[in-house]
Design an enzyme around this catalytic site. Structure first.
Site, mmCIF file in Angstrom:
data_model
loop_
_atom_site.group_PDB
_atom_site.id
_atom_site.type_symbol
_atom_site.label_atom_id
_atom_site.label_comp_id
_atom_site.label_asym_id
_atom_site.label_seq_id
_atom_site.Cartn_x
_atom_site.Cartn_y
_atom_site.Cartn_z
ATOM 1 N N SER A 261 25.511 -11.348 110.599
ATOM 2 C CA SER A 261 24.672 -11.893 109.438
ATOM 3 C C SER A 261 23.959 -10.548 109.105
ATOM 4 O O SER A 261 24.108 -9.398 109.561
ATOM 5 C CB SER A 261 23.492 -12.572 110.160
ATOM 6 O OG SER A 261 22.824 -12.046 110.687
ATOM 7 N N LYS A 262 23.540 -10.897 107.844
ATOM 8 C CA LYS A 262 22.759 -9.751 107.092
ATOM 9 C C LYS A 262 21.621 -9.069 107.991
ATOM 10 O O LYS A 262 21.240 -7.829 108.061
ATOM 11 C CB LYS A 262 22.543 -10.146 105.859
ATOM 12 C CG LYS A 262 21.333 -9.004 105.208
ATOM 13 C CD LYS A 262 21.316 -9.330 103.672
ATOM 14 C CE LYS A 262 19.878 -8.825 103.175
ATOM 15 N NZ LYS A 262 19.352 -7.681 103.761
ATOM 16 N N ARG A 263 21.023 -10.076 108.739
ATOM 17 C CA ARG A 263 19.929 -9.415 109.729
ATOM 18 C C ARG A 263 20.315 -8.481 110.888
ATOM 19 O O ARG A 263 19.632 -7.922 111.068
ATOM 20 C CB ARG A 263 19.146 -10.858 110.409
ATOM 21 C CG ARG A 263 17.814 -10.971 109.823
ATOM 22 C CD ARG A 263 17.093 -12.352 110.590
ATOM 23 N NE ARG A 263 17.539 -13.291 109.594
ATOM 24 C CZ ARG A 263 17.714 -14.739 110.387
ATOM 25 N NH1 ARG A 263 17.902 -14.921 111.463
ATOM 26 N NH2 ARG A 263 18.410 -15.634 109.345
ATOM 27 N N ASP A 266 20.228 -5.556 109.176
ATOM 28 C CA ASP A 266 19.100 -4.724 109.058
ATOM 29 C C ASP A 266 18.512 -4.398 110.326
ATOM 30 O O ASP A 266 17.726 -3.162 110.515
ATOM 31 C CB ASP A 266 18.114 -5.930 108.433
ATOM 32 C CG ASP A 266 18.535 -6.267 107.026
ATOM 33 O OD1 ASP A 266 19.207 -5.529 106.390
ATOM 34 O OD2 ASP A 266 18.002 -7.449 106.511
#
Ligand code: GLU
Length: 506
Positions: A261-263, A266
């Site tokens: 995921s994008k998380r 990050d």
């Protein structure tokens, strides 16, 4: 006769394209190319609620950057357009009518409230053969009543009528035969009168058929829809031209389980989008591979190996080699861990393959931006000296900057360690020596001369060279000393040395 290979990448413009979507497109491209087929770009934008402005342009820019061309589609033209689903409303209407006329679909008027009430009444409610006769639809209402309701402007949906207890086999090139009993499927909505648009499922099947798509290579998340798609092909009588399916495995988190995921990006510090993306609603910026200093070749190579490998130990492959070696049937059924470090490794490798002249352009662009005038030969020499240490194109400027911007401060720790009580005397002496020398263009000659000078003077080489480096670079880093003096040139070396002698001595 073998069918002409025609594959499509069919994203929905709902935001930035996830890196997994880029891999899907890449596999489609490789497959098309190796079969002398065509690669089509279709925009699936029938869900207006999820439409995000700029997403289509973003996707196009991504493949332009990567050097992956489409043969046909949105912005490319072709004989099967329009390629944007929102522009194909009328086409779908005919096919919806066809299903209704054949009794393969029916009209349903149930309001959201009525559906909620049914869900509350029947545990695990599913709109299907077991429940549809309890609902408000063209199977339970008279023909006249249906017509009256429509004439009165009542909104409706069209649902597929799935016959229970039928065996459905999805032939998947990666997963083999996937068997499903039709009873587990619900009567999916195919069309909504409210926006006069089909849902994804109908539009997708109709377009694949009309656009003569031979193979559907797409993400694993669409596998649950595949049996429904098979039924739709049957309902239209298109079994003979049904595409071959291949559902790619998911990209997984680098650590632990679950979908990337994008998380994760990050959290672990890597982009999950090909290009930087600015969310038009929130203004949030998400990093992209391009802006982070990745080379397209490296991204392609890295992505190609997430879920496929050529079966030998070969890892570094150009796009042409990938076209030759790729094998859809050898794609992995299980998820591929997103090995970000591998991505960096590939980028480093591809960066080293670039010529100095090409990489010098990146540094030159930064010099132009900062209004620094530099000799192009020197820029190339600087790049040649430093590129081995670069992972990203963005590293090049950081690594080379000291050649073009003289240090104004000096790393304190290095000064403490290298600047001894006699250093000023030694370096002042060195300065006088350097001023008498010719140009520093011949690094070996400069080295020999300075070393001999040290010996004659009885100076330890380290006690001269270490602080000398500090004066030129500002800290204890950089390539071979006489390569530095060569690239800087005599005037600059003398200038920096003088400045350091004043500044460090305070
Ligand atoms: N529009 C779908 C998506 O956004 C495409 C699925 C397919 O390739 O059939 O992923």
């Amino acid at each position: 006769m073998e069918r002409k290979v025609r594959v499509r990448f069919a994203p929905s413009p709902t935001g930035a394209l996830h890196i997994g979507g880029v891999r899907t497109a890449l596999y489609n491209y490789l497959f098309a190319k190796q079969h002398g087929g065509e690669f089509i770009f279709r925009i699936e934008d029938t869900d207006s609620q999820r439409f995000v402005p700029g997403a289509e342009e973003y996707i196009l820019e991504t493949f332009q950057w990567l050097g992956i061309p489409f043969n046909e589609g949105v912005s490319f033209g072709g004989n099967y357009g329009p390629y944007r689903q929102s522009e194909r409303k009328d086409i779908y209407k005919n096919y919806v009518k066809q299903l209704l006329d054949n009794g393969k679909a029916y009209i349903a008027f149930d309001t959201p409230e009525q559906l909620d009430a049914k869900r509350a009444e029947i545990p695990n409610f599913q709109y299907d053969a077991s429940t549809r006769l309890q609902m408000t639809n063209s199977l339970t209402l008279s023909k006249e009543e249906v017509e009256n309701r429509i004439a009165a402007g009542e909104q409706y949906v069209v649902r597929i009528k799935i016959e229970p207890n039928e065996e459905i086999t999805v032939h998947d090139l990666i997963r083999g035969d996937v068997n499903v009993n039709s009873s587990i499927l619900d009567d999916k909505v195919l069309y909504k009168s409210a926006d006069e648009l089909p849902t994804y499922h109908l539009a997708n099947i109709v377009d694949d058929n009309l656009m003569k798509i031979s193979h559907v290579i797409r993400g694993e998340e669409w596998l649950p829809s595949a049996p429904l798609h098979v039924l739709l092909y049957r309902a239209f009588g298109w079994e003979d031209t049904m595409p071959q399916f291949a559902h790619l495995s998911l990209l997984l988190k680098p650590d632990g389980n679950g979908k990337l995921s994008k998380r994760d990006g990050d959290r672990l510090g890597f982009p999950v989008f090909p290009l930087e993306w600015r969310d038009p609603k929130t203004g949030d910026i998400s990093s992209g591979y391009r802006e982070s200093g990745y080379l397209p070749e490296a991204v392609i190579n890295f992505l190609a190996l997430l879920g496929w490998n050529p079966g030998n130990n070969q890892e570094v492959m150009s796009l042409d080699e990938l076209v030759e070696l790729f094998n859809i049937e050898k794609c992995s059924k299980s998820g591929a861990k997103f090995d970000y470090e591998k991505g960096k490794y590939f980028n480093h490798l591809y960066l080293q393959k670039k010529s100095d002249a090409e990489l010098a352009k990146i540094v030159q662009a930064k010099l132009d931006e900062l209004n620094i005038i530099a000799n192009s030969e020197k820029v190339e020499m600087a790049v040649a000296a430093m590129k081995e240490r670069a992972t990203f194109t963005n590293d090049l400027w950081d690594l080379c900057a000291f050649f073009f911007v003289a240090p104004t401060t000096f790393n304190e720790k290095d000064v403490q360690k290298r600047w001894k009580t006699d250093t000023s005397t030694l370096l002042s002496d060195l300065l006088s020596k350097l001023e008498t020398m010719d140009s520093f263009d011949d690094a070996e000659k400069t080295e020999e001369e300075v070393k001999t000078w040290c010996e004659t003077k009885g100076y330890g080489l380290g006690s001269v060279m270490n602080p000398f480096r500090l004066t030129l670079v500002g800290e204890m880093k950089g390539p071979q000393m006489f390569l530095i003096t060569k690239i800087l040139g005599k005037d600059e070396v003398v200038k920096r040395l003088k400045y350091a002698l004043i500044t460090i001595n305070g």
